[in-house]
Scaffold this active site. Structure first.
Site, PDB file in Angstrom:
ATOM      1  N   LYS A 275      51.209   9.210  15.434  1.00 43.68           N
ATOM      2  CA  LYS A 275      51.593   8.090  16.298  1.00 43.68           C
ATOM      3  C   LYS A 275      51.774   8.613  17.711  1.00 43.68           C
ATOM      4  CE  LYS A 275      54.329   4.097  15.086  1.00 43.68           C
ATOM      5  NZ  LYS A 275      55.677   3.684  14.711  1.00 43.68           N
TER       6      LYS A 275
HETATM    7  C1  E4P Z   1      56.261   0.491  14.013  1.00 42.64           C
HETATM    8  O1  E4P Z   1      55.268   1.156  14.102  1.00 42.64           O
HETATM    9  C2  E4P Z   1      57.221   0.321  15.115  1.00 42.64           C
HETATM   10  O2  E4P Z   1      57.749   1.540  15.490  1.00 42.64           O
HETATM   11  C3  E4P Z   1      58.286  -0.667  14.724  1.00 42.64           C
HETATM   12  O3  E4P Z   1      57.670  -1.777  14.094  1.00 42.64           O
HETATM   13  C4  E4P Z   1      59.152  -1.097  15.885  1.00 42.64           C
HETATM   14  O4  E4P Z   1      59.999  -2.131  15.466  1.00 42.64           O
HETATM   15  P1  E4P Z   1      61.269  -2.587  16.308  1.00 42.64           P
HETATM   16  O5  E4P Z   1      60.804  -3.300  17.540  1.00 42.64           O
HETATM   17  O6  E4P Z   1      62.009  -3.517  15.376  1.00 42.64           O
HETATM   18  O7  E4P Z   1      62.044  -1.354  16.637  1.00 42.64           O
END
Ligand code: E4P
Length: 220
Positions: free
Chosen positions: A83
């Site tokens: 990521k």
């Molecule tokens: C996933 O890849 C993201 O990091 C996650 O969905 C972020 O979610 P949030 O906005 O609830 O922190």
């Protein structure tokens, strides 16, 4: 549409392993797990449970550092997806990693232009944060819709992940928009199984069956 579970929690991953295609973690989710654990071993444990992509975020800031960190993380399991935050250094790194056949998930995407650039850089996945867009009065699903149209028109192989999901309606709208993947927090996934009419219907079946058994004796 594939379902990824948006968590780093082993118990939750075990609970929903039967219905998920992969897992996404981020530094915040990792920080919510027990302290003192070995991050590498924790990711390896997730990889032993889930036979699908597991996104793990790099924390390096320059392209060469991101590539180095990604190469190291990729040795944990062939299912690890790197990521990378959406910025210039991140996309430079994504391009290099794509040439090295290391899978990437460009994260923190909030516009169709950012998603377009991520695809141009050869990202395997692009994560659009719909909930955080909704939080500031935008329509996150609109960005998903626009991006899907761009990816289809121009035949990009990058898969769109609808992320930052807050409620079951996000799931329906992402599916209708043609999102390739949605990453769902366990709390939202648990809500998707439930309906009051299902609970009431099941209770009635159980009560009626018990009554029948009382009237006719045990067994079928
Ligand atoms: C996933 O890849 C993201 O990091 C996650 O969905 C972020 O979610 P949030 O906005 O609830 O922190």
């Amino acid at each position: 549409m594939k379902i990824f579970l948006d968590t780093a929690n082993i118990k939750e991953i075990l609970q929903y392993a039967f219905v998920i295609d992969g897992v996404t973690t981020n530094p915040t989710l990792m920080s919510q797990e027990k302290t003192g654990y070995n991050i590498r071993e924790h990711i390896a444990e997730i990889a032993r449970i889930v036979n699908g992509p597991i996104s793990v975020e790099t924390m390096s800031q320059t392209a060469p550092e991101i590539v180095r960190e990604a190469e190291e993380l990729a040795t944990i399991s062939p299912n690890v997806v790197i990521k990378i935050p959406m910025n210039e250094a991140g996309l430079q790194a994504a391009k290099i990693l794509s040439a090295k056949k290391i899978k990437t998930n460009v994260t923190l995407i909030f516009s169709a232009n950012q998603a377009f650039l991520a695809a141009k850089a050869g990202a395997t996945y692009a994560s659009i944060f719909v909930g955080r867009l909704d939080d500031i009065g935008h329509d996150g699903i609109d960005v998903v819709r626009d991006t899907i149209e761009i990816y289809r028109q121009h035949d990009f192989s990058t898969e769109l992940i609808t992320a930052s999901v807050r409620h079951p309606l996000h799931v329906i709208n992402a599916a209708k928009a043609g999102s390739h993947v949605i990453t769902i927090p366990p709390k939202v996934l648990s809500l998707m199984f439930r309906h009051n009419l299902t609970d009431a219907g099941l209770k009635k079946f159980c009560d009626d069956w018990a009554q029948l058994a009382k009237n006719q004796g045990p067994g079928l």
